[in-house]
Every structure is written in structure tokens, then in C-alpha cells.
Design a protein around this motif. Structure first.
Motif, mmCIF file in Angstrom:
data_model
loop_
_atom_site.group_PDB
_atom_site.id
_atom_site.type_symbol
_atom_site.label_atom_id
_atom_site.label_comp_id
_atom_site.label_asym_id
_atom_site.label_seq_id
_atom_site.Cartn_x
_atom_site.Cartn_y
_atom_site.Cartn_z
ATOM 1 N N UNK A 44 0.973 -1.370 0.088
ATOM 2 C CA UNK A 44 0.229 0.053 0.144
ATOM 3 C C UNK A 44 0.932 1.478 -0.094
ATOM 4 N N UNK A 45 0.405 2.237 -0.460
ATOM 5 C CA UNK A 45 1.086 3.681 0.020
ATOM 6 C C UNK A 45 1.556 3.876 0.915
ATOM 7 N N UNK A 46 2.938 4.095 0.413
ATOM 8 C CA UNK A 46 3.284 4.946 2.276
ATOM 9 C C UNK A 46 3.353 6.231 2.263
ATOM 10 N N UNK A 47 3.308 7.099 0.877
ATOM 11 C CA UNK A 47 2.931 8.755 0.872
ATOM 12 C C UNK A 47 3.973 9.578 0.588
ATOM 13 N N UNK A 48 3.605 10.618 0.867
ATOM 14 C CA UNK A 48 4.971 11.661 0.281
ATOM 15 C C UNK A 48 4.613 12.348 1.459
ATOM 16 N N UNK A 49 5.361 12.453 2.296
ATOM 17 C CA UNK A 49 5.055 14.133 3.185
ATOM 18 C C UNK A 49 6.207 14.838 3.734
ATOM 19 N N UNK A 50 5.487 16.053 3.991
ATOM 20 C CA UNK A 50 6.290 16.942 3.988
ATOM 21 C C UNK A 50 5.457 17.354 5.443
ATOM 22 N N UNK A 51 6.433 17.150 6.030
ATOM 23 C CA UNK A 51 6.050 17.630 7.867
ATOM 24 C C UNK A 51 6.309 18.669 8.023
ATOM 25 N N UNK A 52 5.482 19.608 8.703
ATOM 26 C CA UNK A 52 5.503 21.280 8.675
ATOM 27 C C UNK A 52 6.766 22.044 9.725
ATOM 28 N N UNK A 53 7.215 22.336 8.764
ATOM 29 C CA UNK A 53 8.441 23.154 9.058
ATOM 30 C C UNK A 53 8.537 24.930 9.224
ATOM 31 N N UNK A 54 9.453 24.986 10.485
ATOM 32 C CA UNK A 54 9.359 26.617 9.822
ATOM 33 C C UNK A 54 10.821 26.686 9.474
ATOM 34 N N UNK A 55 11.264 28.405 9.374
ATOM 35 C CA UNK A 55 12.702 28.492 9.896
ATOM 36 C C UNK A 55 12.685 29.148 10.875
ATOM 37 N N UNK A 56 14.072 28.508 11.830
ATOM 38 C CA UNK A 56 13.835 29.197 13.094
ATOM 39 C C UNK A 56 14.296 30.675 13.029
ATOM 40 N N UNK A 57 14.133 31.542 14.532
ATOM 41 C CA UNK A 57 14.537 32.617 15.148
ATOM 42 C C UNK A 57 16.535 32.395 14.217
ATOM 43 N N UNK A 58 16.700 31.971 14.376
ATOM 44 C CA UNK A 58 18.562 32.387 14.446
ATOM 45 C C UNK A 58 18.654 33.039 12.630
ATOM 46 N N UNK A 59 17.435 31.676 12.599
ATOM 47 C CA UNK A 59 17.811 31.840 10.631
ATOM 48 C C UNK A 59 16.693 32.999 9.812
ATOM 49 N N UNK A 60 16.424 33.492 11.054
ATOM 50 C CA UNK A 60 14.528 34.630 10.282
ATOM 51 C C UNK A 60 16.046 35.902 10.456
ATOM 52 N N UNK A 61 16.670 36.104 11.970
ATOM 53 C CA UNK A 61 16.872 36.928 12.141
ATOM 54 C C UNK A 61 18.336 37.750 10.485
ATOM 55 N N UNK A 62 18.424 36.655 9.900
ATOM 56 C CA UNK A 62 19.155 36.950 9.116
ATOM 57 C C UNK A 62 18.613 37.842 8.141
ATOM 58 N N UNK A 63 17.363 37.636 7.688
ATOM 59 C CA UNK A 63 16.497 38.509 6.953
ATOM 60 C C UNK A 63 16.722 39.596 6.145
ATOM 61 N N UNK A 64 17.009 40.394 8.136
ATOM 62 C CA UNK A 64 17.093 41.542 7.446
ATOM 63 C C UNK A 64 18.400 42.265 7.498
ATOM 64 N N UNK A 65 19.170 41.289 7.258
ATOM 65 C CA UNK A 65 20.921 41.593 7.157
ATOM 66 C C UNK A 65 21.437 41.119 5.418
ATOM 67 N N UNK A 66 20.507 40.602 5.238
ATOM 68 C CA UNK A 66 20.617 40.339 3.682
ATOM 69 C C UNK A 66 19.839 41.323 3.237
ATOM 70 N N UNK A 67 18.855 41.973 3.439
ATOM 71 C CA UNK A 67 18.391 43.137 2.488
ATOM 72 C C UNK A 67 18.819 44.158 2.699
ATOM 73 N N UNK A 68 19.514 44.871 3.811
ATOM 74 C CA UNK A 68 20.252 45.711 4.229
ATOM 75 C C UNK A 68 21.485 45.677 3.224
ATOM 76 N N UNK A 69 22.063 44.689 2.728
ATOM 77 C CA UNK A 69 23.123 43.935 2.004
ATOM 78 C C UNK A 69 22.721 44.365 0.557
ATOM 79 N N UNK A 70 21.985 43.891 0.782
ATOM 80 C CA UNK A 70 21.449 43.967 -1.200
ATOM 81 C C UNK A 70 20.993 45.403 -1.770
ATOM 82 N N UNK A 71 19.682 46.650 -0.426
ATOM 83 C CA UNK A 71 19.765 47.755 -0.433
ATOM 84 C C UNK A 71 20.983 48.391 -0.681
ATOM 85 N N UNK A 72 22.128 47.240 -0.466
ATOM 86 C CA UNK A 72 23.699 48.626 -0.336
ATOM 87 C C UNK A 72 24.532 48.170 -1.486
#
Lengths: 379, 306
Positions: A1-29
Motif C-alpha cells: 500500500x501507498x506509504x505517502x509522501x510527507x512534507x512535515x510542517x517545518x518553520x525557519x528557526x529564529x536565528x535564521x529569520x534574524x539573517x533576513x534583515x541583514x541580507x536586505x540591508x546588504x542588497x539595498x547597498x
């Protein structure tokens, strides 16, 4: 029987999210002033931008410090790469080395190879090409015919690689060659080697694409010498090695964001008083991007845990590539025709002209559907 | 979601919901015995104040219910229980949509409306959706005012996304099972590349629908639930049409017969994608917000709320 393709819920952790603003500032520059943003990872080439990205520590982010890497998580790399793509930054110079060649050398290469090649990649100064396809070897990768013959201290390589992105600008290619037997031996006898693209016995010929651009090339090896020290992994283990790259290659944000700048220019052109149909289209496209991104982050979580989500990655790529092609087809009919210099028309034309490649590069739609079908137990 | 509760529900649904039951329910007969079993297991109280369960459990269990096409108004009963706090009664309280159409309105003791009324006196005009699930128009004669939680339309839309996500998983299973057992030209039809590719597309739509639905469930405790719910209903709705088309094609004429069970799921997909706002409705909602925040905020919106 079909075992299923699972995409278990996952979130980007906070330390990764913290990089977002840095990358955007870099790009603006740091976005090159005269550069037209394009979210296709293959389209923008800027040695200067890549070098500055390297200086910020955003190439080889997950690699060991011993080779200059940042020892950061896949999630942190994910945030940096998706921000670069969404902004349409010129990333092609380092993209393959960062995504694929580096991880391959870290997994299968010798310490000496890692020390020799990776610090330059991390600085954004050393660029790699993929050497898999050949004139008679497209989707059927196991039919590789480029031949390596044993000589003293190494190998003599003869044969032709094709569709080699940026071979005319990159420094090295990791070529999949046959060290034993013939194409009839299929998966056995294949080996990966690092070859200097500027070295003796290597000729790079340009191939123009339908958009009038020159990204890919034909690379001809004529009795080209490759030292034993440049063989990656065990001779004969090439097939296992190339298939292990695919989880990384197929599930990233570059597999559904290639057309993203067209979406941005569409929303700009529509303005703040959209018709109900235009609103619905914006919402429809957003619902797809949001869902694909969640699936892609679920795969990143599996990679972070050391799993090998080959089928899930193929599914994300297949669904994502179809979306990238659907996007320009839908938005073009939702606005009056614009003059070619209009930002929307310009982004649309650029993406449309490159869109045939979306479902070909990195595994065709047909190959991916086959991989998924196998995962479903159908073959 | 509470795994014990999910296991209990799965077991009850698997034991009790079969084709005869679905056919009886479609003929208008309330599945009283199944309802009694659920009440005895305490599953009529999911989402109520003292049950130890909440909205995430409701939506998670609706995925399980969707997998079995459970012919009871569980979404409505559970959401009403969540809103009203709940009392241990086996009488039905259901939720009506903004056109005052309520699932099993004919059997309900009370109907909660999206404009915040709890109707206790009402008349009923019987109707049904494409799947033959009772969808009865009510006329309110007597009601009290109720404080509804915010984003009630989004919550009801997400119940349909969750039911459909479960049913989509089931249709994929049915299609794979059929393709790997049905033989033509001397081999199972799963051996044909044309069929394999259709099923690969189906698997992609099902996986996307489930992930989109889970995204809304994850966002329940965050500020972005409304956005996630809109995206989920829109994306799941799109998957419903594509999936129903493919699973019927794979099942051939067999799947077009009333005798086969496939239609219990595909007719529900066609119904649920319309209920509590179809794709276009939720796409517009989402798109209007994005257009208002402008092109340069598009990515930030997706990265922050997506």
C-alpha cells in the motif's frame, strides 16, 4: 500500500529569520546599479557581487570553518538564498559551487581537495561548473561516454560535455567520466573528477540560447590530463555520488522563484486599484508561492536532519517548475499590452524567453515524474 | 493534534463508515449509530472548553474525517462547540454559511450563523450539495446574539480545506491501488508511463494541498491565520479540481459507476471547494491585501506570513 509522501510542517528557526534583515540591508547597498533584477539563479552574473557576498560569509555558509565555511544551518542558508532570488540578485557565478560542488567535495572529496578548492569558493573567487550531460547523454545520464584512461599519476580524459553553464567563465568543472567499461555498463565504472577549465586539453565553445544569451557551452576534453589527486571519491563510485547531489539540487527556492520578479512587476503595474480578476490572480499566484515555499522548507528540514529526501525534492522541483512556467502565461493576459521598455514587459519577456529551460535543467519534468512514480510504488 | 484522539477517531471511522452507510446518509438518513458511537467516545465534544482539545485538533481530525468521507456535520458541530464552550448533549448545533445554508439543518437543535446569532427557532428547506450531503436553507424565527471569534469565515473555510486534504489523500490511495491491480494489454496500467505521469501530477497536488492546509493549522496561534487560511482554501480548492479529474481518468469507466466508492470522495471535493468561499473568493481576498501593500512589499509579505 501507498506509504505517502510527507512534507512535515517545518518553520525557519529564529536565528535564521534574524539573517533576513541583514541580507536586505546588504542588497539595498550592493545590488549593481545598472543591473536589471532577475530571479532566475542562472541569469545574473556579477563577479564583484559574488565576491562581496563571499566577504559577508554568505557562500559556503554550512561548511566547516576549516575550509572557510560558516558552520551555519541549512535554514540560515535557505534564508540567504531565497532573499537573493526574490530580490533578483546576480548569483550565477557562485551558485553551483555553493549549492552543489562544495557539498560534493565535502562529502566525498579528500581533505587536500577541500583545502585546495573550497576557501576560494567561500571567498567568491573560485567558480564551478557541473559536467554531467553529453551530446548523447541527456536525461539518460548513465550513458556517459567521456572516457578516462589510466596513465602514470592520473588519467587522460577525452570526450565532450554539453549544456555546461558558465564554463567560459568558471574555473573548474566536476566531470562525470567513465573510468571502466563502456556506456553499455550503465551505472558501473563512472567517476567524478575536478578538471581545470583553463587547463591544457580543454576547449570551451559557446552555445547561444533562444534568448540570445550565452550561458551554456560545449566543453571538449582532448587527452586532457587529470591527476589522481583530482579524482573525487572512489573511482567507480560516480553514480552514487551524482545521485546524492540531487536532494540539494532539486528542492531549493530556485526551483519555484525563477519567475518571481515578473510577479513583482505585475503587482506594481496593476497598482493599488486592481480589478477583481487581477486581485484573484495575485492571490492565486501567492497561494502557490506560499505553499511551494512551505514544501521546500520541509525538505530543507529533512536535509538538516541528514535524511535523503530524493522523491520529495523531485516533487517540489516538478511542482515549482510548472508554477514558474504558469506565472508568465497567466499575468500576460491580465494587463493591457505594454511597450517593450516597460518594466513589466521587460521582466515578462526575459522570463518567458528563458522559461523552456525551467523544466529541463536539473532533471526534466518527465524524469522527475518518473522519480515520483517510483516513489509511489508504480515502477 | 492529540494522537490518542486521532487514533480513536480513525478507528471508529474505519469501522463504521462504508459504502452502504454513505449511500444511506445520502438518501437522507442520519447515521445515528455512528453518531452514538462518537458521542460515547466523547468525540462530539472536540474543541469544547473542558475537552483539552482546540482548533488544531478540530482541523486535524477533519483531515481524518475527510479521508473517510464521514457523513456527519463534524466541522459544524465541533466549531459550534468551540465557539459556544460546549455542553454534554447529543443534540446537534451546526454552523450556517452566510447564505444561511447549514449542514444537516433538518436535524439541528440550534444553528449558529456567521453574523453572530444562535438560532433556536427556525424553519428548514431541505437541500444537498453535489455529494448529496444535506445542506439545508434555514429561516431564523428566534435567536440570541453570540460573540463570535474573529476570522470565523476563515475558520469555516479551513474546515473545508482540511476535509478536502484528507479526501485528496484517499483519492490518491484509491488511484494507486486501482492502477496497480487493473490489468490491460497484459500488464497493470501502473506500468504505462502515461498513467504514471498522471499519478505523479496527482501526488504533487495532494502534497501541496496537505501542506497548505497544515500551514493554516500551524498559523492558528499566530497573527497570520487569516492569510494562511485564505491561501489554504484557494490552493486546496485548485487541487480538488485537478485531482478529481485525474483520479476519474485513471479509474476509467469503473470510477464513473455509482457502485464504485470513488465518487463519494470526488463529489465531496467538488462540493467542498465551493463551500465557505471558492478559490476565486479567497484568491481575491488574499490578492487585495497584497495589492494594497504594494509590489515592493510582496516578498516581505510572503516571507513573513507565508
Amino acid at each position: 500500500m501507498f506509504s505517502g509522501l510527507t512534507f512535515a510542517p517545518a518553520r525557519l528557526p529564529d536565528e535564521a529569520e534574524a539573517l533576513r534583515a541583514e541580507v536586505r540591508a546588504f542588497l539595498a547597498d550592493q545590488m549593481p546599479a545598472d543591473y536589471w533584477p532577475n530571479s532566475d539563479f542562472n541569469e545574473g552574473h556579477s563577479p564583484e557581487f559574488t565576491r562581496r557576498l563571499g566577504m559577508r560569509g554568505w557562500i559556503g555558509m554550512t561548511w566547516p570553518k576549516a575550509v572557510g565555511g560558516g558552520e551555519r544551518t541549512f535554514f540560515e542558508r535557505y534564508v540567504v538564498t531565497e532573499e537573493l532570488l526574490a530580490a533578483g540578485a546576480p548569483v550565477s557565478a557562485h551558485w553551483i559551487a555553493d549549492r552543489q560542488s562544495g557539498p560534493l567535495l565535502l562529502r566525498f572529496g579528500t581533505e587536500e581537495q577541500q583545502r585546495r578548492y573550497l576557501p576560494g569558493v567561500v571567498r567568491g573567487e573560485t567558480w564551478f561548473s557541473i559536467g554531467m550531460s553529453e551530446p548523447n547523454t541527456g536525461s539518460d545520464l548513465a550513458s556517459v561516454a567521456t572516457k578516462a584512461t589510466r596513465v602514470k599519476g592520473g588519467w587522460r580524459v577525452s570526450g565532450t560535455k554539453i549544456w555546461t553553464t558558465d564554463a567560459h567563465r568558471n574555473h573548474y568543472i566536476i566531470a562525470l567520466v567513465r573510468t571502466e567499461g563502456t556506456p553499455a555498463d550503465r551505472h558501473a565504472g563512472l567517476t567524478q573528477m575536478v578538471v581545470d577549465l583553463k587547463g591544457e586539453g580543454v576547449t570551451v565553445r559557446p552555445i547561444a540560447n533562444i534568448a540570445g544569451g550565452h550561458d551554456f557551452n560545449e566543453v571538449v576534453f582532448d587527452e586532457c590530463f587529470v591527476a589522481d589527486a583530482d579524482v573525487v571519491g572512489e573511482p567507480g563510485n560516480g553514480w552514487q555520488q551524482v545521485t546524492s547531489e540531487l536532494g540539494y539540487e532539486r528542492s531549493g527556492p530556485e526551483r519555484f522563484l525563477s519567475a518571481f520578479r515578473v510577479f513583482v512587476e505585475f503587482v506594481r503595474a496593476v497598482g493599488t486599484a486592481p480589478s477583481p480578476e487581477q486581485s484573484a490572480l495575485i492571490g492565486r499566484l501567492a497561494s502557490h508561492v506560499m505553499t511551494l515555499r512551505k514544501m521546500s522548507i520541509s525538505v530543507a528540514a529533512m536535509l538538516q536532519e541528514g535524511a535523503n529526501p530524493g522523491v520529495e525534492a523531485a516533487l517540489v522541483k516538478s511542482l515549482g517548475n510548472d508554477f514558474e512556467k504558469m506565472l508568465p502565461e497567466l499575468v500576460r493576459l491580465a494587463l493591457p499590452q505594454m511597450p517593450p521598455e516597460h518594466p513589466f514587459a521587460r521582466s515578462l519577456a526575459q522570463t518567458l524567453m528563458h522559461s523552456p529551460s525551467f523544466t529541463i535543467r536539473g532533471g526534466t519534468r518527465e524524469i522527475l515524474r518518473g522519480v515520483i512514480a517510483r516513489g509511489l510504488g508504480l515502477r | 493534534m492529540d494522537a490518542l484522539v486521532a487514533d480513536a477517531a480513525e478507528r471508529i471511522f474505519a469501522d463504521h463508515v462504508d459504502k452502504p452507510l454513505l449511500d444511506c446518509a445520502e438518501a437522507g438518513e442520519f447515521p445515528q449509530q455512528l453518531w452514538q458511537v462518537l458521542c460515547e467516545a466523547g468525540l462530539h465534544l472536540v474543541g469544547t472548553k473542558d475537552s483539552g482539545t482546540g482548533l488544531a485538533d478540530i482541523l486535524g481530525l477533519l483531515k481524518v474525517a475527510g479521508r473517510h468521507a464521514v457523513p456527519l456535520p463534524l466541522a459544524e458541530v465541533w466549531v459550534a462547540g468551540f465557539v459556544l464552550g460546549g455542553e454534554d448533549s447529543d443534540g446537534l448545533t451546526v454552523v450556517a454559511d452566510d447564505g444561511l445554508v447549514a449542514a444537516w439543518g433538518r436535524r439541528a437543535e440550534r444553528v449558529l450563523t456567521l453574523d453572530g446569532r444562535l438560532a433556536t427557532e427556525f424553519s428548514v428547506e431541505s437541500g444537498a450539495n453535489l455529494a448529496g450531503e444535506p445542506r439545508d436553507r434555514i429561516r431564523v424565527d428566534g435567536a440570541s446574539e453570540i460573540d463570535l471569534p474573529g476570522e470565523m469565515p476563515e475558520l469555516m473555510a479551513t474546515t473545508r480545506a482540511a476535509l478536502a486534504a484528507g479526501a485528496l489523500e484517499r483519492t490518491l490511495e484509491l488511484a494507486i491501488e486501482y492502477a496497480t491491480t487493473r490489468s490491460q494489454f497484459g500488464r497493470t496500467i501502473s506500468r504505462f508511463q502515461a498513467v504514471q505521469h498522471q499519478l505523479a501530477v496527482l501526488a504533487g497536488e495532494v502534497a501541496a494541498a496537505v501542506r497548505a492546509c497544515d500551514g493554516a493549522i500551524e498559523a492558528l496561534d499566530a497573527t497570520g491565520f487569516g492569510t494562511q487560511a485564505a491561501a489554504a482554501k484557494a490552493r486546496v480548492g485548485e487541487a480538488c479540481g485537478i485531482a478529481a479529474e485525474i483520479v476519474h481518468q485513471v479509474h476509467g469507466a469503473m470510477g464513473f459507476t455509482h457502485e464504485h466508492t470513488l465518487h463519494h470522495f470526488t463529489r465531496r471535493l467538488w462540493s467542498w471547494r465551493d463551500e465557505f468561499g471558492n478559490e476565486a473568493f479567497w484568491q481575491r481576498r488574499l490578492g487585495e491585501r497584497l495589492a494594497a501593500s504594494g509590489a515592493d512589499a510582496l516578498w516581505d509579505f510572503i516571507a513573513r506570513e507565508g
